[in-house]
Design a protein around this motif. Structure first.
Motif, PDB file in Angstrom:
ATOM      1  N   GLY A 174      49.138  62.194  36.582  1.00  0.00           N
ATOM      2  CA  GLY A 174      49.995  61.385  37.253  1.00  0.00           C
ATOM      3  C   GLY A 174      50.856  61.463  38.593  1.00  0.00           C
ATOM      4  N   VAL A 175      50.540  62.845  39.255  1.00  0.00           N
ATOM      5  CA  VAL A 175      51.120  63.072  40.407  1.00  0.00           C
ATOM      6  C   VAL A 175      51.130  61.951  41.644  1.00  0.00           C
ATOM      7  N   SER A 176      49.666  61.692  41.574  1.00  0.00           N
ATOM      8  CA  SER A 176      49.170  60.654  42.807  1.00  0.00           C
ATOM      9  C   SER A 176      49.755  59.298  42.312  1.00  0.00           C
ATOM     10  N   VAL A 177      49.662  58.826  41.147  1.00  0.00           N
ATOM     11  CA  VAL A 177      50.034  57.544  40.607  1.00  0.00           C
ATOM     12  C   VAL A 177      51.541  57.454  40.920  1.00  0.00           C
ATOM     13  N   ALA A 178      52.424  58.336  40.339  1.00  0.00           N
ATOM     14  CA  ALA A 178      53.920  58.284  40.781  1.00  0.00           C
ATOM     15  C   ALA A 178      54.239  58.050  42.246  1.00  0.00           C
ATOM     16  N   LYS A 179      53.537  58.524  43.130  1.00  0.00           N
ATOM     17  CA  LYS A 179      53.809  58.226  44.400  1.00  0.00           C
ATOM     18  C   LYS A 179      53.608  56.853  44.795  1.00  0.00           C
ATOM     19  N   GLU A 180      52.890  56.143  44.372  1.00  0.00           N
ATOM     20  CA  GLU A 180      52.498  54.878  44.510  1.00  0.00           C
ATOM     21  C   GLU A 180      52.473  53.933  43.538  1.00  0.00           C
ATOM     22  N   TYR A 181      53.485  53.962  42.600  1.00  0.00           N
ATOM     23  CA  TYR A 181      53.529  53.447  41.300  1.00  0.00           C
ATOM     24  C   TYR A 181      53.052  52.034  40.997  1.00  0.00           C
ATOM     25  N   ASP A 182      53.575  51.092  41.800  1.00  0.00           N
ATOM     26  CA  ASP A 182      53.171  49.836  41.546  1.00  0.00           C
ATOM     27  C   ASP A 182      51.824  49.375  41.753  1.00  0.00           C
ATOM     28  N   GLN A 183      51.246  49.883  42.903  1.00  0.00           N
ATOM     29  CA  GLN A 183      49.917  49.660  43.558  1.00  0.00           C
ATOM     30  C   GLN A 183      48.929  50.260  42.465  1.00  0.00           C
ATOM     31  N   MET A 184      49.068  51.427  42.276  1.00  0.00           N
ATOM     32  CA  MET A 184      48.237  52.364  41.408  1.00  0.00           C
ATOM     33  C   MET A 184      48.172  52.025  39.833  1.00  0.00           C
ATOM     34  N   SER A 185      49.180  51.757  39.345  1.00  0.00           N
ATOM     35  CA  SER A 185      49.302  51.393  38.002  1.00  0.00           C
ATOM     36  C   SER A 185      48.658  50.021  37.734  1.00  0.00           C
ATOM     37  N   ARG A 186      48.763  49.208  38.485  1.00  0.00           N
ATOM     38  CA  ARG A 186      48.048  48.131  38.659  1.00  0.00           C
ATOM     39  C   ARG A 186      46.431  48.281  38.711  1.00  0.00           C
ATOM     40  N   ALA A 187      46.083  49.127  39.647  1.00  0.00           N
ATOM     41  CA  ALA A 187      44.786  49.162  39.976  1.00  0.00           C
ATOM     42  C   ALA A 187      44.064  49.792  38.763  1.00  0.00           C
ATOM     43  N   ILE A 188      44.524  50.762  38.094  1.00  0.00           N
ATOM     44  CA  ILE A 188      43.877  51.215  36.730  1.00  0.00           C
ATOM     45  C   ILE A 188      43.201  50.028  35.978  1.00  0.00           C
ATOM     46  N   PHE A 189      43.876  49.111  35.822  1.00  0.00           N
ATOM     47  CA  PHE A 189      43.643  48.204  34.801  1.00  0.00           C
ATOM     48  C   PHE A 189      42.396  47.247  35.405  1.00  0.00           C
ATOM     49  N   ASP A 190      42.753  46.728  36.851  1.00  0.00           N
ATOM     50  CA  ASP A 190      41.708  46.034  37.347  1.00  0.00           C
ATOM     51  C   ASP A 190      40.439  46.573  37.577  1.00  0.00           C
ATOM     52  N   ALA A 191      40.669  48.087  37.744  1.00  0.00           N
ATOM     53  CA  ALA A 191      39.129  48.961  38.002  1.00  0.00           C
ATOM     54  C   ALA A 191      38.403  48.981  36.771  1.00  0.00           C
ATOM     55  N   ASN A 192      39.064  49.106  35.765  1.00  0.00           N
ATOM     56  CA  ASN A 192      38.521  49.220  34.389  1.00  0.00           C
ATOM     57  C   ASN A 192      37.821  47.735  33.931  1.00  0.00           C
ATOM     58  N   ARG A 193      38.731  46.754  34.239  1.00  0.00           N
ATOM     59  CA  ARG A 193      38.041  45.364  34.142  1.00  0.00           C
ATOM     60  C   ARG A 193      36.677  45.132  34.969  1.00  0.00           C
ATOM     61  N   ASP A 194      36.690  45.560  36.226  1.00  0.00           N
ATOM     62  CA  ASP A 194      35.414  45.538  36.863  1.00  0.00           C
ATOM     63  C   ASP A 194      34.200  46.400  36.343  1.00  0.00           C
ATOM     64  N   VAL A 195      34.647  47.623  35.743  1.00  0.00           N
ATOM     65  CA  VAL A 195      33.488  48.237  35.062  1.00  0.00           C
ATOM     66  C   VAL A 195      33.015  47.430  33.769  1.00  0.00           C
ATOM     67  N   TYR A 196      33.900  46.735  33.125  1.00  0.00           N
ATOM     68  CA  TYR A 196      33.166  46.070  32.038  1.00  0.00           C
ATOM     69  C   TYR A 196      32.529  44.946  32.640  1.00  0.00           C
ATOM     70  N   LEU A 197      33.049  44.211  33.615  1.00  0.00           N
ATOM     71  CA  LEU A 197      32.263  43.228  34.296  1.00  0.00           C
ATOM     72  C   LEU A 197      30.813  43.579  34.843  1.00  0.00           C
ATOM     73  N   LYS A 198      30.723  45.059  35.111  1.00  0.00           N
ATOM     74  CA  LYS A 198      29.607  45.218  35.769  1.00  0.00           C
ATOM     75  C   LYS A 198      28.463  45.921  34.527  1.00  0.00           C
ATOM     76  N   HIS A 199      28.919  46.404  33.350  1.00  0.00           N
ATOM     77  CA  HIS A 199      28.171  46.886  32.557  1.00  0.00           C
ATOM     78  C   HIS A 199      27.898  45.836  31.201  1.00  0.00           C
ATOM     79  N   PHE A 200      29.048  45.070  30.969  1.00  0.00           N
ATOM     80  CA  PHE A 200      28.713  44.039  29.670  1.00  0.00           C
ATOM     81  C   PHE A 200      28.762  42.802  30.082  1.00  0.00           C
ATOM     82  N   ASN A 201      28.467  42.358  31.262  1.00  0.00           N
ATOM     83  CA  ASN A 201      28.077  41.165  31.654  1.00  0.00           C
ATOM     84  C   ASN A 201      26.909  40.769  32.894  1.00  0.00           C
ATOM     85  N   PRO A 202      25.839  41.604  32.370  1.00  0.00           N
ATOM     86  CA  PRO A 202      24.558  41.424  33.558  1.00  0.00           C
ATOM     87  C   PRO A 202      24.193  40.273  33.794  1.00  0.00           C
TER      88      PRO A 202
END
Length: 303
Positions: free
Chosen positions: A239-267
């Motif tokens: 959490g060291v890097s996340v804490a330094k840019e909290y708002d941006q990175m905490s949202r990016a976590i969810f958006d990135a995992n959403r994109d992983v699912y769109l890649k692999h489970f919606n071919p």
């Protein structure tokens, strides 16, 4: 070939001046009588980490990037500069503190069992608790709901609610899991070459998050096992890097995992499936962020 490294360690640094020194000091120089190759790719070379690495760790290969390449692209760059004859590759976060025993044990597991594609030890946070993300399923939407809503935290020993982080399983055990944390991902170079024959182990479309889950899915689909081994531990100052840019990175976590699912489970690119994942991950993100703020925390741990 006595000078060929048995293990290549690739570390991607980003604003890691305070963490990179303890991490590098914890790494052994040799393993099983063979050298260990260490490569640091610095995505923020103006923060002082580069000067520290080059001054105190001359044995480390240091690569400064002209811009922040992101996690996956920087790891791919580090791997491209490694000795291609090295048998094992470890992708390691700079906010970890390791032990030779953990390396010896995990490398020994890979030597003994060619079916293992990726392995992680138990990752332990600074307060002594387990980093739950070091063993995960490939979560269903139900698992994600339980994680975001807090049901998993209330019923950590109940498989119905604890499927995301597998908290119903013994922390000191060893077993196959769906995914491990990008903070410590150890593999044979052979497996990585099978999964990524072009050398791009990480999908560079994912800038910072989601890369580790994507790689685990690809390794699993290639027929290899993802293994968690809780008999050895590594400290993860998460959490060291996340804490330094909290708002941006905490949202990016969810958006990135959403994109992983769109890649692999919606071919097939189904609009309905795409909409389902966008709505589900959007709700998950809002619920988790709200719970974190109500609890007075400055970090969110959705993975």
């Amino acid at each position: 070939m006595p000078n060929v490294p048995i293990l290549t360690i690739v570390i991607v640094a980003y604003r890691s001046c305070d963490e990179i020194g303890p991490c590098l000091r914890s790494l052994p120089a040799m393993l099983a009588g063979q050298p260990i190759e260490i490569i640091v790719v610095d995505n923020s070379p103006d923060d002082g980490a580069g000067e520290l690495v080059q001054r105190e760790f001359p044995q480390v290969r240091y690569i400064a990037t002209p811009e922040n390449l992101g996690f996956g692209r920087a790891n791919n760059l580090g791997l491209a500069h490694s000795d291609p004859h090295g048998r094992y590759v470890l992708f390691l976060n700079p906010d970890t503190v390791c032990t030779a025993a953990a390396f010896e044990h995990c490398v020994g597991r890979l030597q003994a069992d060619a079916t293992i594609g990726l392995i992680s030890p138990r990752l332990v946070l600074a307060d002594g608790s387990m980093d739950l993300a070091c063993r995960r399923s490939i979560p269903t939407l139900w698992d994600g709901f339980c994680r975001a809503s807090g049901l998993a935290a209330v019923f950590p020993r109940t498989p119905l609610f604890a499927g995301y982080n597998l908290s119903h399983l013994p922390i000191g055990g060893t077993y196959d899991v769906g995914a491990i944390n990008g903070a410590f991902m150890l593999a044979t170079r052979r497996v990585l070459q099978i999964v990524a024959p072009d050398g791009r182990v990480f999908d560079e479309r994912f800038f910072m998050y989601g890369d580790d889950l994507d790689l685990c899915i690809r390794v699993g689909r290639a027929g290899f096992r993802i293994v968690y081994d809780g008999s050895v531990t590594v400290i993860h100052l998460k959490g060291v890097s996340v804490a330094k840019e909290y708002d941006q990175m905490s949202r990016a976590i969810f958006d990135a995992n959403r994109d992983v699912y769109l890649k692999h489970f919606n071919p097939r690119g189904s609009r309905w499936v795409r909409g389902k994942f966008i709505v589900a991950f959007g709700l998950w993100k809002r619920v988790a962020l709200l719970r974190a703020r109500l609890a007075g925390r400055r970090t969110v741990r959705p993975v």
